[in-house]
Write an enzyme that holds these catalytic residues in place. Sequence first.
Site, PDB file in Angstrom:
ATOM      1  N   ASP A   1      21.061  -4.096  13.156  1.00 33.43           N
ATOM      2  CA  ASP A   1      20.997  -2.821  12.458  1.00 33.43           C
ATOM      3  C   ASP A   1      22.282  -2.038  12.730  1.00 33.43           C
ATOM      4  O   ASP A   1      23.166  -2.519  13.432  1.00 33.43           O
ATOM      5  CB  ASP A   1      19.748  -2.041  12.881  1.00 33.43           C
ATOM      6  CG  ASP A   1      19.752  -1.708  14.378  1.00 33.43           C
ATOM      7  OD1 ASP A   1      20.676  -2.153  15.080  1.00 33.43           O
ATOM      8  OD2 ASP A   1      18.822  -1.020  14.822  1.00 33.43           O
TER       9      ASP A   1
ATOM     10  N   ASP B   1      20.162 -38.512  42.759  1.00 25.88           N
ATOM     11  CA  ASP B   1      19.386 -37.343  42.351  1.00 25.88           C
ATOM     12  C   ASP B   1      19.742 -36.125  43.195  1.00 25.88           C
ATOM     13  O   ASP B   1      19.844 -35.001  42.687  1.00 25.88           O
ATOM     14  CB  ASP B   1      17.886 -37.626  42.470  1.00 25.88           C
ATOM     15  CG  ASP B   1      17.374 -38.543  41.361  1.00 25.88           C
ATOM     16  OD1 ASP B   1      18.104 -38.709  40.368  1.00 25.88           O
ATOM     17  OD2 ASP B   1      16.270 -39.078  41.505  1.00 25.88           O
TER      18      ASP B   1
END
Length: 921
Positions: free
Chosen positions: A394, A762
């Site tokens: 806006d 990991d």
Amino acid sequence: MKPSRLRAHFVSHLQRRRAARHFLRHFSFELFRHAPVSKTVPPDLARTLTAAATEAPDQLLARLHSHPDGLDAQQAARIRRRTGENVVLHERPLPAWLHLWHCYVDPFNLLLSVLAAASWYSGDLKATTVIGCMVMLSTLIRFVQERRSSRAADALKAMVSSTATVLRRQTDDPAAPVETRHVEVEGRNVRCVEIAPRELVPGDIVVLSAGDLVPADLRLLSARDLFVGQGAMTGEALPVEKFDTQRRATATSPLEMDSLAFMGTTVLSGSATGVVLATGAQTYFGTLADRVAAVEQTPTAFQAGVNKVSWLLIRFMAVMTPIVFVTNGLTKGDWLEAGLFAMSVAIGLTPEMLPMVVTSTLAKGAVLLSRRKVIVKRLDAIQNFGAMDVLCTDKTGTLTQDHIVLQRHTDIDGRKSVEVLQYAWLNSHYQTGLKNLLDVAVLAGSDELGKLDPARDFRKVDEIPFDFQRRRMSVVVARQDGGDPQHLLICKGAIEEMLAACSAVRRGDATEPLTPELLAHIRTQTDTLNADGLRVVGVATKPLPPGQDRCSVADEAGLTLAGYVAFLDPPKDSAAPALASLRANGITAKVLTGDNALVTARVCREVGLDVAGTLQGSQVAEMDDAALAQAVEATTVFAKLSPLDKERVVRALRANGHVVGFLGDGINDAPALHAADIGISVDSAADIAKETADIILLEKSLMVLADGVREGRKTFANMLKYIRMTASSNFGNVFSVLVASVFLPFLPMLPMHLLLQNLLYDISQTGIPFDNVDEESLCTPQHWNVEGLGRFMLCFGPISSIFDLLTFGLMWFVFHATTPAAQTLFQSGWFVEGLLSQTLVVHMIRTRKLPFVESRPALPLAAMTAFTVLTGIAIVMGPLAPYFKLAPLPGAYFGWLAAILLGYAGLIQAMKAWYGRRFGW
């Protein structure tokens, strides 16, 4: 294990307890929008609500021990202790032990557990120990990260709050709220306070206006042109008008009662007061909470992307694992060992850290965004934030300062008029609906009224609240001094809508018909004001008979235009650099406003936004979808839009393939916020806008938004790093295993070795969520590209296999590990090279630049990879080597290893350069 179960693992944390829990917690109507629910409620609740809908207000208040002026603070506190807080019983946080169990019970941990059981059954306690450590580490990492992420998300959501306006009788209680104001209800000036919706109790009297979410089940005591959107609960597309009395004699369901309003519905226009009948789990909403929570939600774009990546990796695993099993079974003859080895390969191919990396990265991104005054309500919205390439915004408060000043008050010829200012002041002062910044500016300009005291001279009779279809609102006043007995309707609104309701104009003391010539004159005057950047609002009047105390929208006809009030909202100093930053980051800004096109174009020019084209709301309404899809690409400013026009523009841009963000804060923005890929609102927005949005800005600034986009892109870039590393590394490892299995008389690595290597790898990747991101990766929107991931895997995976094969040759020809008796040395050599090359690829693939020189990793990632390398070498060279069936390597090996790793890094760097030029990075 079914593939669907495997696939579900990757998105389980994101899909588990997401929309239902979140929206139930925040009274969101959006939950029901996706899944309209049955009108069936427990018979006792239906009877209670139905009885209250027809009960006389005074009797109802007496039964609830309430008062027309509301409860006092002490009464409310006593009732709250008895009834509890006004919170729907959403899913409670899991106890720690149960959450830990859920973190363990996933497909990959179960596969590891099966392998551990098989190793234990075969007497291999060492392999059992290693696999057990993997399971424990995976479970604990996920548990810790999910708990931290959940706490962070809850803390961020708590920063975005909504309030309810309730009547409170005066009390001497020092703990009572001190921030009070007074409103006029049914001709009485009563005291009200703003409280959190969770503090409401039965008997409280709530004041509603346009844009509010109904915070509890209410019996309406007064209603003025009240339209409620309850399609979220019933599936009805049109709003429903509500009254202070039951009018439909045929109503059987509580939802059909005219005088009831329900928690979670939305006030679209009008105003009302209502007494709280039920709160929390006792509401209509609360009785349906469990049913709604069970509704399966449609995956978001982010979840769909993770889903596709998961499927790609699962298909790769499903194809390669059987090949490894058959190859080793045929060449080695030991099918049991081949099965264990194939299962180990399957585990190695499984990106079991993906849920943890995704969760940690999103949570970290949300916390970092909060430091930049951006609150993420839905974690997976961060990816859309980074992928956004069109921002619809806006004008007011975003490009402008949101500090509107009354600049002029004139008659229709442009002459200053105190009478017009007095009419505008009365309209703004006496309206009780949606007060906007224009009203605040009018009231602040009361100094120009001089000695006039409109509040002393006039009393309020009635009002017709504002709505976004009429784009005007009216009050009816009467003189206090016994002068003119007639009532006076004063209407204020957008100039075009005002002219449509006028049939005459005031010129001096005379009233003239609104002729085409006068209409052209008025439009010339207002266009001149608009071209100067002023927003023009028309003011008109109409006399009404003295006995007419109730008015409706039908009375807004035959008005006499008195003049205009014009407002200035200067552009923000930060708007121009913010728009330049968005443009530099590949984001196109478009302005969607209900304001005048001339005003909007003037503001756009002042902030450096090139206006490629302008469309009016009337033009948008006339276009079909195909025409609008073409028009939105060439248009920068969309003016005089209705809420549905804004939604259509957003949907048209999305249909063209754009990832669209919408920044809005009003009731009229809710449809567009819901339609956008990412809805963005501000903490000062209307409740319905905040509840619909995915992201809340604590500061209404495009600069804050530009910073948030960059954080979103960082978050996605780190997730993409993990996926690229895992996919390419896994492909290379499997190819190496296949080649070695065909030519070696023994396994290239034992199942325990593969699992240990995978465990250490990991660990090295737990630092990825905290890694730095190159500036080049932040300059353009980022999207999921599953096809590109497959191509990346095929290009980079075989490179690691080349150097794996060189390591095989090194161990075979240089160190003569050629027989089953020497297989431990061979396996140790490949274990170290495989672990170090996998760890090296983390740093090689994390950036397109030269790692460590042109692009440095963050300290957590550097520390975790260094820990992994040192631990892997220590296991092989230290006293634990025999325990893992490994053997110390000769010193000369490490010279050869350094050469292999340098060659690997050089070839990867060359491939990155070619791949970046050919396909982009």
